[in-house]
Design a protein around this motif. Structure first.
Motif, PDB file in Angstrom:
ATOM      1  N   VAL A 140      53.277  48.629  -6.421  1.00 27.13           N
ATOM      2  CA  VAL A 140      54.576  48.163  -6.909  1.00 27.13           C
ATOM      3  C   VAL A 140      54.687  48.522  -8.388  1.00 27.13           C
ATOM      4  CG1 VAL A 140      56.162  46.219  -7.147  1.00 27.13           C
ATOM      5  CG2 VAL A 140      54.436  46.197  -5.321  1.00 27.13           C
ATOM      6  N   GLY A 141      55.786  49.188  -8.766  1.00 24.06           N
ATOM      7  CA  GLY A 141      55.984  49.537 -10.163  1.00 24.06           C
ATOM      8  C   GLY A 141      57.450  49.500 -10.553  1.00 24.06           C
ATOM      9  N   HIS A 142      57.699  49.492 -11.862  1.00 21.84           N
ATOM     10  CA  HIS A 142      59.055  49.355 -12.400  1.00 21.84           C
ATOM     11  C   HIS A 142      59.280  50.427 -13.458  1.00 21.84           C
ATOM     12  CE1 HIS A 142      62.095  46.846 -14.914  1.00 21.84           C
ATOM     13  NE2 HIS A 142      62.745  47.408 -13.901  1.00 21.84           N
ATOM     14  N   ASP A 143      60.310  51.180 -13.351  1.00 17.93           N
ATOM     15  CA  ASP A 143      60.688  52.332 -14.182  1.00 17.93           C
ATOM     16  C   ASP A 143      59.502  53.264 -14.459  1.00 17.93           C
ATOM     17  OD1 ASP A 143      59.699  51.208 -16.865  1.00 17.93           O
ATOM     18  OD2 ASP A 143      61.462  49.919 -16.693  1.00 17.93           O
ATOM     19  N   PHE A 144      58.862  53.229 -15.642  1.00 15.67           N
ATOM     20  CA  PHE A 144      57.768  54.158 -15.931  1.00 15.67           C
ATOM     21  C   PHE A 144      56.599  53.984 -14.963  1.00 15.67           C
ATOM     22  CE2 PHE A 144      59.729  53.707 -20.225  1.00 15.67           C
ATOM     23  CZ  PHE A 144      60.124  55.025 -20.381  1.00 15.67           C
ATOM     24  N   THR A 145      56.246  52.730 -14.647  1.00 11.52           N
ATOM     25  CA  THR A 145      55.093  52.505 -13.772  1.00 11.52           C
ATOM     26  C   THR A 145      55.415  52.858 -12.324  1.00 11.52           C
ATOM     27  OG1 THR A 145      55.638  50.149 -13.511  1.00 11.52           O
ATOM     28  CG2 THR A 145      54.138  50.738 -15.294  1.00 11.52           C
ATOM     29  N   ALA A 146      56.694  52.772 -11.944  1.00 13.33           N
ATOM     30  CA  ALA A 146      57.083  53.220 -10.606  1.00 13.33           C
ATOM     31  C   ALA A 146      56.858  54.721 -10.481  1.00 13.33           C
ATOM     32  CB  ALA A 146      58.543  52.872 -10.323  1.00 13.33           C
ATOM     33  N   ASN A 165      59.263  51.388  -5.459  1.00 12.61           N
ATOM     34  CA  ASN A 165      59.783  51.939  -6.715  1.00 12.61           C
ATOM     35  C   ASN A 165      61.001  51.127  -7.155  1.00 12.61           C
ATOM     36  OD1 ASN A 165      58.406  54.877  -7.004  1.00 12.61           O
ATOM     37  ND2 ASN A 165      58.790  54.437  -4.850  1.00 12.61           N
ATOM     38  N   LEU A 166      60.845  50.307  -8.176  1.00 13.80           N
ATOM     39  CA  LEU A 166      61.945  49.507  -8.690  1.00 13.80           C
ATOM     40  C   LEU A 166      62.549  50.228  -9.881  1.00 13.80           C
ATOM     41  CD1 LEU A 166      60.124  46.038  -8.574  1.00 13.80           C
ATOM     42  CD2 LEU A 166      61.689  46.982  -6.853  1.00 13.80           C
ATOM     43  N   SER A 167      63.778  50.706  -9.734  1.00 12.17           N
ATOM     44  CA  SER A 167      64.467  51.467 -10.771  1.00 12.17           C
ATOM     45  C   SER A 167      63.545  52.529 -11.374  1.00 12.17           C
ATOM     46  CB  SER A 167      64.972  50.528 -11.879  1.00 12.17           C
ATOM     47  OG  SER A 167      65.753  51.239 -12.817  1.00 12.17           O
ATOM     48  N   PRO A 168      63.061  53.458 -10.556  1.00 12.22           N
ATOM     49  CA  PRO A 168      62.067  54.419 -11.061  1.00 12.22           C
ATOM     50  C   PRO A 168      62.632  55.344 -12.133  1.00 12.22           C
ATOM     51  CG  PRO A 168      62.889  55.089  -8.904  1.00 12.22           C
ATOM     52  CD  PRO A 168      63.429  53.714  -9.145  1.00 12.22           C
ATOM     53  N   ASP A 169      61.838  55.563 -13.168  1.00 12.48           N
ATOM     54  CA  ASP A 169      62.170  56.511 -14.235  1.00 12.48           C
ATOM     55  C   ASP A 169      61.286  57.730 -14.001  1.00 12.48           C
ATOM     56  OD1 ASP A 169      62.888  57.842 -16.493  1.00 12.48           O
ATOM     57  OD2 ASP A 169      62.386  56.239 -17.896  1.00 12.48           O
ATOM     58  N   MET A 170      61.752  58.634 -13.138  1.00 14.82           N
ATOM     59  CA  MET A 170      60.926  59.728 -12.661  1.00 14.82           C
ATOM     60  C   MET A 170      60.691  60.784 -13.738  1.00 14.82           C
ATOM     61  SD  MET A 170      59.999  58.978  -9.647  1.00 14.82           S
ATOM     62  CE  MET A 170      60.388  58.457  -7.959  1.00 14.82           C
ATOM     63  N   ALA A 171      59.476  61.325 -13.738  1.00 20.34           N
ATOM     64  CA  ALA A 171      59.138  62.438 -14.629  1.00 20.34           C
ATOM     65  C   ALA A 171      59.899  63.687 -14.183  1.00 20.34           C
ATOM     66  CB  ALA A 171      57.639  62.696 -14.574  1.00 20.34           C
ATOM     67  N   PRO A 172      60.126  64.630 -15.102  1.00 21.53           N
ATOM     68  CA  PRO A 172      60.744  65.895 -14.697  1.00 21.53           C
ATOM     69  C   PRO A 172      59.973  66.531 -13.540  1.00 21.53           C
ATOM     70  CG  PRO A 172      60.636  65.771 -17.088  1.00 21.53           C
ATOM     71  CD  PRO A 172      59.858  64.590 -16.553  1.00 21.53           C
ATOM     72  N   TYR A 191      57.974  54.172   1.895  1.00 26.27           N
ATOM     73  CA  TYR A 191      58.504  54.498   0.567  1.00 26.27           C
ATOM     74  C   TYR A 191      59.827  53.770   0.357  1.00 26.27           C
ATOM     75  CZ  TYR A 191      59.060  57.487  -3.575  1.00 26.27           C
ATOM     76  OH  TYR A 191      59.164  57.950  -4.851  1.00 26.27           O
ATOM     77  N   TYR A 192      59.885  52.968  -0.716  1.00 24.82           N
ATOM     78  CA  TYR A 192      61.058  52.140  -0.997  1.00 24.82           C
ATOM     79  C   TYR A 192      61.553  52.414  -2.412  1.00 24.82           C
ATOM     80  CZ  TYR A 192      63.918  47.987  -1.912  1.00 24.82           C
ATOM     81  OH  TYR A 192      64.939  47.145  -2.260  1.00 24.82           O
ATOM     82  N   VAL A 193      62.862  52.578  -2.551  1.00 22.11           N
ATOM     83  CA  VAL A 193      63.503  52.772  -3.853  1.00 22.11           C
ATOM     84  C   VAL A 193      64.618  51.740  -4.012  1.00 22.11           C
ATOM     85  CG1 VAL A 193      64.837  54.337  -5.321  1.00 22.11           C
ATOM     86  CG2 VAL A 193      63.019  55.250  -3.862  1.00 22.11           C
ATOM     87  N   ALA A 194      64.681  51.099  -5.180  1.00 24.50           N
ATOM     88  CA  ALA A 194      65.750  50.131  -5.442  1.00 24.50           C
ATOM     89  C   ALA A 194      66.376  50.406  -6.807  1.00 24.50           C
ATOM     90  CB  ALA A 194      65.212  48.705  -5.400  1.00 24.50           C
ATOM     91  N   THR A 195      67.680  50.281  -6.847  1.00 24.78           N
ATOM     92  CA  THR A 195      68.423  50.297  -8.098  1.00 24.78           C
ATOM     93  C   THR A 195      69.527  49.255  -7.979  1.00 24.78           C
ATOM     94  OG1 THR A 195      69.608  51.686  -9.692  1.00 24.78           O
ATOM     95  CG2 THR A 195      70.015  52.130  -7.361  1.00 24.78           C
ATOM     96  N   LYS A 201      72.375  53.288 -16.580  1.00 24.65           N
ATOM     97  CA  LYS A 201      73.206  54.280 -15.891  1.00 24.65           C
ATOM     98  C   LYS A 201      72.434  55.511 -15.443  1.00 24.65           C
ATOM     99  CE  LYS A 201      77.494  56.942 -16.245  1.00 24.65           C
ATOM    100  NZ  LYS A 201      78.617  57.359 -17.113  1.00 24.65           N
ATOM    101  N   GLY A 202      71.632  56.072 -16.343  1.00 26.58           N
ATOM    102  CA  GLY A 202      70.886  57.272 -15.998  1.00 26.58           C
ATOM    103  C   GLY A 202      69.903  57.043 -14.872  1.00 26.58           C
ATOM    104  N   LEU A 203      69.259  55.873 -14.859  1.00 24.95           N
ATOM    105  CA  LEU A 203      68.298  55.562 -13.807  1.00 24.95           C
ATOM    106  C   LEU A 203      68.999  55.321 -12.470  1.00 24.95           C
ATOM    107  CD1 LEU A 203      65.720  53.262 -15.639  1.00 24.95           C
ATOM    108  CD2 LEU A 203      65.663  55.742 -15.279  1.00 24.95           C
ATOM    109  N   MET A 204      70.150  54.652 -12.513  1.00 27.07           N
ATOM    110  CA  MET A 204      70.899  54.432 -11.281  1.00 27.07           C
ATOM    111  C   MET A 204      71.345  55.760 -10.672  1.00 27.07           C
ATOM    112  SD  MET A 204      74.497  52.457 -10.573  1.00 27.07           S
ATOM    113  CE  MET A 204      75.401  53.840 -11.266  1.00 27.07           C
ATOM    114  N   GLU A 205      71.869  56.644 -11.509  1.00 29.75           N
ATOM    115  CA  GLU A 205      72.334  57.938 -11.005  1.00 29.75           C
ATOM    116  C   GLU A 205      71.165  58.759 -10.468  1.00 29.75           C
ATOM    117  OE1 GLU A 205      74.331  59.501 -14.394  1.00 29.75           O
ATOM    118  OE2 GLU A 205      76.213  58.395 -14.002  1.00 29.75           O
TER     119      GLU A 205
END
Length: 382
Positions: A140-146, A165-172, A191-195, A201-205
């Motif tokens: 379980v992780g959130h943005d960077f840790t997701a 993945n809670l509001s994942p901030d994905m690497a390029p 595999y689960y993704v939530a926003t 805004k950028g993370l939601m998109e």
């Protein structure tokens, strides 16, 4: 004094019946420093000495541990998921260094690579060695840790079986890499993704884009789930995403529901007892745990077998129930029903009578069995 002793006894009983929280300092040679861990053991862990438990690994445990651990305890109490060991890594401000990636490869770099090895080569082997663990791990992780958890998908086999993945901030390049990698993984992956609509805004998109790409993947071994919560912010979405993720990942584990009974069991033309066996084989294969079949599931399948007049399935269910719950009336009742319906009432009567000293289960009481025995005796003059 008596009141004080009674209070102490109640406190002890209460403490023994709730999950245990353990705080540990883990000295990591990979990181060159110690890390604070929070570990929640299941209720009655100490008394169930043969039982093994899946692991739920929580990054950002400074604020994610309690909501994850609370939901795990709640869901497992109601048997909607297996009891599990929750392992949280306290990170604080170090989360940014822990999850750092190389600017050229966008894979773990510098301290991120050390943190990657710390989890895979030190922490999880330590947990496996110290506690009774099953071979099933959810992260379980959130943005960077997701984003960081996703790197474990690229190991062969992947280190984790489930990714929340809670509001994942994905690497390029991560999205492209996932699309290429996931169909090649032979084992089952959840595999689960939530926003949320009020997420950054950028993370939601980015999450919406990721969803459009992942939902199109064709793979029998990839179970994918997505939520975009109305009104949820970057931080509040965790409170809704965590229970949703656990519910979806462990859907097959849950007891047979009324809907499953009506829409699946009562419409089956194939043997109902095989459905029961298959359900628990899937649980064993997916989660690495072997449990007795629940009483609820015995009753649901046996009742459906009766309604469908699948008497051989009823006999199989009864025989299995007698083996797993020999001290209860469960198997005796359904075995007696089998003999009643297949023209051997005398056998049924003896089985009902022979269960008079066993434990009652649900609606199956001793009086019920003896009443059926008396009716057979009256009808046939035995």
């Amino acid at each position: 004094m008596k009141k004080l002793l009674l209070f102490a006894l109640c406190a002890f009983i209460s403490h023994a019946s709730i999950s245990q929280i353990i705080y540990e300092e883990f000295n990591s040679s990979k990181l060159g420093e110690s890390r604070r861990l929070k570990i929640q053991l299941p209720r009655n862990y100490d008394s169930n000495v043969e039982k093994k438990y899946p692991i739920v690994l929580v990054l950002d445990a400074d604020y994610l541990f309690e909501p994850v651990a609370g939901n795990v305890d709640y869901f497992s109490y109601w048997e909607d998921m297996p009891e599990s060991i929750v392992v949280g890594i306290m990170q604080g401000d170090s989360r940014y260094d822990d999850c750092a990636y190389d600017d050229n490869t966008f894979m773990p770099g510098e301290k991120g690579a050390k943190f990657f090895e710390f989890i895979g080569m030190e922490l999880l082997p330590y947990i496996d060695g110290k506690y009774r663990t099953a071979k099933f791990i959810i992260g379980v992780g959130h943005d960077f840790t997701a984003n960081f958890l996703n790197y474990y998908l690229f190991k062969d086999p992947p280190l984790l079986n489930g990714y929340i993945n809670l509001s994942p901030d994905m690497a390029p390049m991560m999205e492209d890499r996932l699309i290429e990698r996931i169909p090649k993984i032979p084992g089952k992956i959840f595999y689960y993704v939530a926003t949320g609509t009020d997420d950054i805004k950028g993370l939601m998109e980015a999450a919406e884009d990721l969803n459009s790409r992942l939902s199109g993947l064709k793979s029998n071994s990839f179970s994918y789930y997505y939520d975009n919560f109305d009104g949820a912010t970057h931080y509040s979405l965790g409170g809704r995403g965590i229970p949703n993720a656990l519910e979806k990942i462990f859907s097959v584990y849950r007891p047979i529901s009324k809907k499953e009974y009506n829409e699946v069991l009562l419409k089956m033309d194939t043997p109902i007892h095989q459905y029961l066996l298959d359900k628990y084989k899937v649980i064993e294969d997916l989660f690495g745990i072997t449990n007795n079949i629940r009483v609820n599931d015995f009753i649901a399948t046996a009742t459906a077998a009766e309604k469908k007049s699948q008497w051989e399935s009823l006999r199989e269910i009864a025989t299995l129930a007698k083996r797993q719950y020999p001290n209860t009336v469960l198997g005796d009742y359904y075995l007696g029903r089998y003999y009643e319906e297949t023209g051997e009432p005398k056998k049924a009567m003896k089985i009902y009578q022979g269960a008079y000293d066993k434990e009652e289960v649900d609606f199956i009481t001793i009086d019920k069995l003896l009443d059926r025995a008396d009716k057979i005796k009256s009808d046939f003059g035995y």
